[in-house]
Scaffold this motif. Sequence first.
Motif, mmCIF file in Angstrom:
data_model
loop_
_atom_site.group_PDB
_atom_site.id
_atom_site.type_symbol
_atom_site.label_atom_id
_atom_site.label_comp_id
_atom_site.label_asym_id
_atom_site.label_seq_id
_atom_site.Cartn_x
_atom_site.Cartn_y
_atom_site.Cartn_z
ATOM 1 N N GLY A 43 0.641 -1.275 -0.070
ATOM 2 C CA GLY A 43 -0.065 -0.034 0.020
ATOM 3 C C GLY A 43 0.816 1.351 -0.112
ATOM 4 O O GLY A 43 0.455 2.320 -0.484
ATOM 5 N N LYS A 48 -2.746 7.056 -4.509
ATOM 6 C CA LYS A 48 -4.082 7.053 -3.632
ATOM 7 C C LYS A 48 -5.301 6.512 -4.507
ATOM 8 O O LYS A 48 -6.371 5.918 -4.080
ATOM 9 C CB LYS A 48 -4.185 8.573 -3.285
ATOM 10 N N ILE A 51 -5.306 2.797 -4.384
ATOM 11 C CA ILE A 51 -5.711 2.265 -3.273
ATOM 12 C C ILE A 51 -7.132 2.218 -2.940
ATOM 13 O O ILE A 51 -7.899 1.681 -2.507
ATOM 14 C CB ILE A 51 -5.204 2.994 -1.887
ATOM 15 N N ARG A 52 -7.868 3.380 -3.454
ATOM 16 C CA ARG A 52 -9.260 3.760 -3.569
ATOM 17 C C ARG A 52 -9.910 3.005 -4.708
ATOM 18 O O ARG A 52 -11.155 3.305 -4.626
ATOM 19 C CB ARG A 52 -9.494 5.332 -3.246
ATOM 20 N N VAL A 246 -5.065 11.191 8.189
ATOM 21 C CA VAL A 246 -6.390 10.700 8.304
ATOM 22 C C VAL A 246 -7.256 11.859 8.402
ATOM 23 O O VAL A 246 -7.602 12.397 9.539
ATOM 24 C CB VAL A 246 -6.713 9.477 9.262
ATOM 25 N N THR A 251 -8.448 10.369 3.141
ATOM 26 C CA THR A 251 -7.327 9.857 3.884
ATOM 27 C C THR A 251 -6.108 9.624 2.753
ATOM 28 O O THR A 251 -6.408 8.828 1.805
ATOM 29 C CB THR A 251 -7.640 8.738 4.493
ATOM 30 N N TRP A 253 -3.905 7.382 2.383
ATOM 31 C CA TRP A 253 -3.388 5.907 2.746
ATOM 32 C C TRP A 253 -1.935 5.728 2.539
ATOM 33 O O TRP A 253 -1.345 4.793 3.087
ATOM 34 C CB TRP A 253 -4.358 4.844 2.283
ATOM 35 N N GLN A 254 -1.531 6.212 1.217
ATOM 36 C CA GLN A 254 -0.192 5.791 0.783
ATOM 37 C C GLN A 254 0.837 6.283 1.772
ATOM 38 O O GLN A 254 1.807 5.758 2.119
ATOM 39 C CB GLN A 254 -0.096 6.251 -0.714
ATOM 40 N N VAL A 256 0.137 7.056 5.146
ATOM 41 C CA VAL A 256 -0.065 6.282 6.009
ATOM 42 C C VAL A 256 0.755 5.241 6.231
ATOM 43 O O VAL A 256 1.294 4.469 7.281
ATOM 44 C CB VAL A 256 -1.778 5.972 6.540
#
Length: 288
Positions: A43, A48, A51-52, A246, A251, A253-254, A256
Motif C-alpha cells: 500500500g 491514492k 488504493i481507493r 487521516v 485519507t 493511505w499511501q 499512512v
Amino acid sequence: MSKRVSKRYTEDRIGLGPLLLRVFAGVVVAVFFLLPYLIMFFGAVKTKAEIRSVDPTYFPKEWHWSNFVTMWSTPEAPLPFNLLSTLVIGVCSTILVLLVALPAAYYTARFHFPGKWVFLFLVVITQMLQPAVLTSGLFRQFVSMHLVDTWFALILVNAAFNLSFAIWIMHSFFASIPKEVDEAAQLDGASKLRVLFKVSMPLVWPGVVTAIVFTFVAAWNEFAAALVLLPTATNQPLTVALTKFVGQYETSWQYVFAVSIVAIVPVVLLFFAIEKRLVGGLTAGSVK
C-alpha cells in the motif's frame, strides 16, 4: 559396519519427518505474522487512486517509490521533526528507566528492609494505570510545572509507566543469582557498585535487555499522553503525526502506510542489535 550405517540411515529418515513438520509450521507462522506488513508495504508504494479503486489488488500496478520521499515534505505533518521527537523521547525514557530500575531491582533482590514486599506490591499496582486514563490529571500536573509541550514531560510519563515492569523483571533475575557470587567479588576487594556493574549485571543481561525492549517499544508507540501533552506539531511523535493523514473526507493511505513502515524500522533494528547480547548475557560474567 553395514548394519550400523543402515541403522543411522533409518534414524535420519525417522528424524527428517518431524524436522520438515517444524520447518513447515515455522513458515506458516512467519507468513501469518508478516502478511499484514507486506500488505502495508504494498500500500505504501501505490497511488491514492489505486488504493481507493473499486477493484483493488494486493500488488501495485505501478511501484511508486517516490511516496517514501514525498511524505517528508507533506503539509499534513512535519515528519522529520516528528521522527526526531520520537527518537529522543524513546531513547531518553529508556535510559531514565534503566538508571532508576537497575539499582532499585538490585537492592530489593539483595537486601531485606521493612516494607520491602509492600514496596514491590505498590510497584505492580502502578502497572494497572495507563496514560489514557490519567491524561487530564497529567495535563493539569504538567501545566502547574510549566512542562506542557516539552519532550521532558513525555519522557517522565513514559519512564514512570514503564518503571514498574523494569523493576520486577530485573528483580527476578537478580534474585536468581546466588549471593555467594557477590560475596566472592567483595572478598576480592570489589565495591558494591563494581559488583553490580561488573559481576551481577552481565549475569542478568537478558533481564536488562527485556526491560530495554519493553520500555523503548512502549515509549515509541505511546499515543494518548503525547496527544494531550504535546500540542505543537513539531514536538509530536510519529504516533500522533500519523493521524494527520487521516482526514474527515479523505485519507492519504499511501502516506499512512509509508510512515508506518518507517516507524517500524528502528524497533526492528533494535531487536537485531541486541539479539547477540541477549544470548551472550546468559553466560557472561560467571567466570572469573
